[in-house]
Design an enzyme around this catalytic site. Structure first.
Site, PDB file in Angstrom:
ATOM      1  CG  HIS A 306      -1.861   1.118   1.353  1.00  0.00           C
ATOM      2  ND1 HIS A 306      -3.222   0.950   1.384  1.00  0.00           N
ATOM      3  CD2 HIS A 306      -1.668   2.456   1.471  1.00  0.00           C
ATOM      4  CE1 HIS A 306      -3.821   2.122   1.501  1.00  0.00           C
ATOM      5  NE2 HIS A 306      -2.893   3.069   1.568  1.00  0.00           N
ATOM      6  CD  GLU A 307       1.029   3.837   3.629  1.00  0.00           C
ATOM      7  OE1 GLU A 307       1.416   4.857   3.015  1.00  0.00           O
ATOM      8  OE2 GLU A 307      -0.083   3.771   4.186  1.00  0.00           O
ATOM      9  CG  HIS A 311       0.439   5.816  -1.152  1.00  0.00           C
ATOM     10  ND1 HIS A 311      -0.596   6.116  -2.011  1.00  0.00           N
ATOM     11  CD2 HIS A 311      -0.155   5.441   0.022  1.00  0.00           C
ATOM     12  CE1 HIS A 311      -1.753   5.923  -1.388  1.00  0.00           C
ATOM     13  NE2 HIS A 311      -1.512   5.511  -0.149  1.00  0.00           N
ATOM     14  CD  GLU A 342      -5.015   6.941   0.120  1.00  0.00           C
ATOM     15  OE1 GLU A 342      -4.795   5.728   0.349  1.00  0.00           O
ATOM     16  OE2 GLU A 342      -4.264   7.847   0.533  1.00  0.00           O
TER      17      GLU A 342
END
Length: 495
Positions: A306-307, A311, A342
């Site tokens: 996710h991070e 991102h 997101e």
């Protein structure tokens, strides 16, 4: 001792003898460089040295080579490079962490000594810059920069806006109000205070909740409750046990090696975070902060996908594109990065899980909607339908009510609905989206991919490992649809 061995020194399989790592003749000048930004140890040492000059007989520490303090004040100080463990940069969030990091240095209290001995495997502490790890960031890669923007400027990057808003709406008296709330048997409505409150017009932009996907959110959670009995059982069965700090470091290092980004990201561990993790830019360095109270063995890699895998990589790729600046985004008419950003990251959080139930995204969506209609206390009791643990319920309520002062009033911070919103929109169009291209183009909406692909610069783009096999990736998206009982017919009607 245990944490210094496991977290910082990363001991080898075979013990290391003191003779293998022996630091001798450490002058106070060198110590100042080592501890300059981390602890007050140098000040203590300097005071002892000063006392020793006045009364040598009573000195508890003898420095082998005396260097005057005047000379230290005159000469420029090199910057302290972050501690590295095989290329992984670590950051200390507060003095407690700093003390644990530097606790590996010790002097004998029983007798005078002319050396400092450190046990463990080799670790580099250098005033020089961190060397670029091999096979990580291609030559010319531009790391995300957080530049200073004049207060009057309007073209502020989305990432900076996000950082400022989320920092400003974090109540400064959370623990105090939590104690009052629990003492009042959950019937008190907290009165939150803010160090730097946002203007009402800014909060108003994030105060409208949607019920568009409320039916799907409730159904996703009810399916999990039918299968596991409670959220707490679902958490244990699908997330596993909480990880120790040393195991978190190990998994982060292993993941970064797999993605080839060792040494590029500063990593902080904390328990003072409303979310499970966050990727921000601090002092021009990409910084990953992990909430240790929610780091579970089977969920941690999903959080890293996710991070970092989403991102961070999309940020790196974005910096190479013609729309890498706010001016470039306006020039090419780009849509907002959310809900795509997101939504994509949230899909990657549950990718490859045995049970990819979208519980968290569903609960955040539901909580925000109810917060817009209820007081804090009412919301807390309403969430009892899905969450038993009062502490967990408190955290979700604070997230939904942050930004408010008097939580007795209905109101919400609506940002948390973006996760489920983005997930469902991406799943709706999953057969038409080129996910590798969506990653390569950077911080763009899935709706802009076809229009921008002919303008993209693909020379230095980076694709995370889990997107390399597109067939397997497509299978996982189908599994997410199946487990959460989402159908294409339903999504076509909604979106």
């Amino acid at each position: 001792m245990e944490m210094s061995k496991s977290c910082v020194l990363s001991p080898m399989e075979k013990p290391v003898s003191p003779s293998q790592l022996h630091l001798e003749r450490i002058s106070s000048g060198v110590l100042k460089d080592l501890f300059n930004t981390a602890t007050s140890s140098y000040n203590t040492l300097l005071q002892k040295e000063s006392d020793a000059q006045e009364s040598p007989k009573h000195s508890s520490y003898k420095c082998p080579k005396r260097v005057s303090t005047a000379r230290h004040r005159d000469r420029p100080l090199p910057t302290l490079a972050p501690l590295t463990m095989s290329g992984l940069a670590f950051g200390c969030r507060d003095s407690r962490h700093s003390q644990s990091v530097f606790s590996c240095f010790s002097t004998s209290s029983s007798k005078q000594t002319n050396s400092i001995t450190m046990l463990g495997s080799a670790i580099r502490l250098s005033p020089g810059p961190i060397p670029r790890p091999k096979n990580s960031c291609p030559a010319g890669t531009k790391l995300p920069q957080l530049s200073r923007v004049p207060p009057a400027a309007r073209d502020v990057e989305n990432s900076i806006k996000k950082l400022c808003i989320l920092t400003a709406i974090k109540p400064s008296n959370v623990e105090k109000e939590k104690a009052r709330f629990f003492k009042a048997d959950f019937k008190y409505n907290p009165q939150f205070e803010y160090s730097n409150p946002l203007p009402p017009q800014v909060l108003a932009k994030h105060s409208t909740a949607s019920d568009r996907f409320l039916t799907q959110a409730v159904r996703i959670m009810e399916l999990a409750l039918q299968k596991y009995g409670s959220y707490e059982k679902f958490e244990q069965a699908t997330g596993g046990n909480l990880l120790t700090k040393s195991r978190i470091w190990y998994h982060v290092k292993k993941y970064m090696e797999k993605e080839g980004c060792m040494g590029e990201i500063v990593v902080n561990l904390t328990d003072d975070l409303l979310s499970r993790a966050s990727m921000t830019v601090v002092n021009s360095r990409p910084t990953l902060t992990i909430n240790i109270s929610t780091a579970r063995e089977q969920w941690l890699e999903g959080m890293l996908r996710h991070e970092i895998g989403t991102h961070y990589f999309r940020g790196i790729n974005n910096s190479h594109q013609p729309w890498g600046s706010s001016g470039g985004r306006k020039k090419h008419g780009l849509r907002p990065i959310n809900p795509t950003e997101e939504g994509l990251a949230s899909i990657h959080s549950v990718l490859f899980r045995k049970d990819p139930t979208l519980w968290r995204a569903a609960l955040l969506y539901y909580t925000v909607y109810q917060a817009s209609r209820m007081s804090f206390s009412q919301l807390f009791h309403n969430l009892g339908r899905f969450l038993h643990d009062p502490n967990t319920r408190w955290d979700y309520c604070v997230r939904a009510k942050r930004g408010q002062t008097d939580t007795a009033l209905p109101g919400c911070f609506s940002k948390d609905q973006v996760y489920l919103d983005g997930i469902l929109k991406i799943l709706r169009h999953r057969d038409k989206i080129d996910f590798q291209l969506l990653m390569a183009l950077g911080k763009v909406s899935y709706e802009d991919v076809e229009r921008l692909k002919s303008l993209a610069l693909m020379e230095h783009v980076r694709i995370p490992h889990f997107l390399q096999d597109q067939a397997r990736y497509t299978e996982q998206l189908h599994k997410i649809m199946e487990v959460n009982q989402l159908t294409d017919e339903e999504l076509c009607i909604l979106i």
